[in-house]
Design a protein around this motif. Structure first.
Motif, mmCIF file in Angstrom:
data_model
loop_
_atom_site.group_PDB
_atom_site.id
_atom_site.type_symbol
_atom_site.label_atom_id
_atom_site.label_comp_id
_atom_site.label_asym_id
_atom_site.label_seq_id
_atom_site.Cartn_x
_atom_site.Cartn_y
_atom_site.Cartn_z
ATOM 1 N N THR A 9 -8.842 -15.787 30.416
ATOM 2 C CA THR A 9 -9.069 -14.415 30.888
ATOM 3 C C THR A 9 -9.699 -14.427 32.274
ATOM 4 O O THR A 9 -9.277 -13.687 33.163
ATOM 5 C CB THR A 9 -9.962 -13.643 29.891
ATOM 6 O OG1 THR A 9 -9.338 -13.669 28.609
ATOM 7 C CG2 THR A 9 -10.167 -12.213 30.321
ATOM 8 N N LEU A 22 -5.270 -7.278 34.039
ATOM 9 C CA LEU A 22 -6.382 -6.473 33.536
ATOM 10 C C LEU A 22 -5.865 -5.389 32.594
ATOM 11 O O LEU A 22 -6.447 -5.161 31.521
ATOM 12 C CB LEU A 22 -7.156 -5.834 34.691
ATOM 13 C CG LEU A 22 -8.242 -4.842 34.279
ATOM 14 C CD1 LEU A 22 -9.332 -5.524 33.468
ATOM 15 C CD2 LEU A 22 -8.818 -4.165 35.515
ATOM 16 N N VAL A 25 -4.973 -7.060 29.290
ATOM 17 C CA VAL A 25 -6.165 -7.470 28.535
ATOM 18 C C VAL A 25 -6.884 -6.244 27.975
ATOM 19 O O VAL A 25 -7.288 -6.227 26.806
ATOM 20 C CB VAL A 25 -7.106 -8.337 29.406
ATOM 21 C CG1 VAL A 25 -8.462 -8.527 28.740
ATOM 22 C CG2 VAL A 25 -6.457 -9.682 29.695
ATOM 23 N N ALA A 26 -7.056 -5.195 28.786
ATOM 24 C CA ALA A 26 -7.736 -3.982 28.319
ATOM 25 C C ALA A 26 -6.956 -3.323 27.184
ATOM 26 O O ALA A 26 -7.549 -2.809 26.231
ATOM 27 C CB ALA A 26 -7.928 -3.000 29.474
ATOM 28 N N GLU A 29 -7.165 -5.684 24.008
ATOM 29 C CA GLU A 29 -8.539 -5.811 23.529
ATOM 30 C C GLU A 29 -8.908 -4.637 22.636
ATOM 31 O O GLU A 29 -9.740 -4.763 21.738
ATOM 32 C CB GLU A 29 -9.511 -5.901 24.718
ATOM 33 C CG GLU A 29 -10.960 -6.088 24.329
ATOM 34 C CD GLU A 29 -11.728 -4.790 24.104
ATOM 35 O OE1 GLU A 29 -12.752 -4.828 23.388
ATOM 36 O OE2 GLU A 29 -11.325 -3.744 24.647
ATOM 37 N N PRO A 37 -12.325 -6.718 28.487
ATOM 38 C CA PRO A 37 -11.771 -6.682 29.838
ATOM 39 C C PRO A 37 -12.836 -6.775 30.926
ATOM 40 O O PRO A 37 -12.524 -7.102 32.063
ATOM 41 C CB PRO A 37 -11.040 -5.339 29.900
ATOM 42 C CG PRO A 37 -11.616 -4.527 28.815
ATOM 43 C CD PRO A 37 -12.087 -5.470 27.763
ATOM 44 N N LEU A 40 -12.799 -9.840 33.060
ATOM 45 C CA LEU A 40 -11.775 -9.886 34.097
ATOM 46 C C LEU A 40 -12.119 -8.917 35.229
ATOM 47 O O LEU A 40 -11.931 -9.225 36.400
ATOM 48 C CB LEU A 40 -10.421 -9.556 33.485
ATOM 49 C CG LEU A 40 -9.180 -9.673 34.343
ATOM 50 C CD1 LEU A 40 -9.098 -11.032 35.020
ATOM 51 C CD2 LEU A 40 -7.939 -9.449 33.497
ATOM 52 N N ALA A 59 -8.511 -0.180 33.915
ATOM 53 C CA ALA A 59 -9.109 -0.650 32.660
ATOM 54 C C ALA A 59 -9.288 0.504 31.677
ATOM 55 O O ALA A 59 -9.017 0.351 30.478
ATOM 56 C CB ALA A 59 -10.447 -1.329 32.926
ATOM 57 N N SER A 63 -7.188 0.664 28.272
ATOM 58 C CA SER A 63 -8.015 0.535 27.074
ATOM 59 C C SER A 63 -7.794 1.703 26.119
ATOM 60 O O SER A 63 -7.691 1.518 24.905
ATOM 61 C CB SER A 63 -9.485 0.439 27.472
ATOM 62 O OG SER A 63 -10.289 0.263 26.332
#
Length: 192
Positions: A9, A22, A25-26, A29, A37, A40, A59, A63
């Protein structure tokens, strides 16, 4: 394994497509991925402070969209797997009571999980599982995730590298204390 995910990450922060990484990952997650996140975001903002708020915005949006996936997982996995098991055990009435209690405090559960180190994915899945009103879930997720990511972005934009250690080590604790004080204040107002 967690350490390898953590290192992977962090390595994404220097990739030419870091903003897309990002977002990914967001997104994941919020429903299944164990690494937040923030890990990152922080090196990305340190590297390009002028883009701090764009990074926080990406993000936040990713998210919240990932939270909707978590909500769907909770809603559809419970229907297909959890509910039949509870019915066979004669516990379906207990679930209705739990759902009512959770949804009674659902706004706070989503807000606190969205702000603190508590795994947000747990609340996104539980929100779908208990059939929390989607509007409540969505609005609270937007507020919580935007507060979290934009506070981090603002601190890094304003103070840069020196604030990095503080954020990585203590920001979760500060958010947790803030939430305890906030909920405590509302409880005092309600019951005093």
């Amino acid at each position: 394994m967690i350490r390898r995910l953590y290192d992977w990450t962090l390595s994404l922060a220097h990739h030419p497509k870091a903003l897309w990484a990002l977002a990914l990952v967001a997104f994941i997650e919020s429903s299944v991925f164990p690494i937040p996140p923030d890990l990152l975001m922080i090196p990305m903002i340190i590297a390009t402070p002028r883009r701090a708020f764009v990074i926080a915005g990406v993000a936040t949006v990713a998210s919240v969209l990932g939270g909707l996936l978590g909500y769907a997982i909770g809603m559809f996995a419970f229907e297909g797997i959890g509910q039949p098991i509870l019915e066979s055990l004669g516990k379906s009435d207990s679930m209705e009571d739990f759902n009512a209690r959770f949804n009674g405090v659902g706004f706070w559960a989503v807000l606190i999980a969205g702000l603190t180190p508590f795994p947000y994915k747990v609340i996104t899945i539980m929100s779908g599982w208990t059939a929390m009103p989607l509007g409540t879930f969505l609005v609270t997720s937007i507020i919580a995730r935007a507060l979290r990511f934009f506070i981090i972005a603002t601190l890094l934009w304003k103070f840069g590298e020196p604030i990095r250690d503080f954020i990585e080590k203590r920001l979760g604790l500060m958010f947790t204390l803030f939430c305890i004080v906030l909920v405590g204040g509302f409880l005092m107002v309600r019951y005093l």
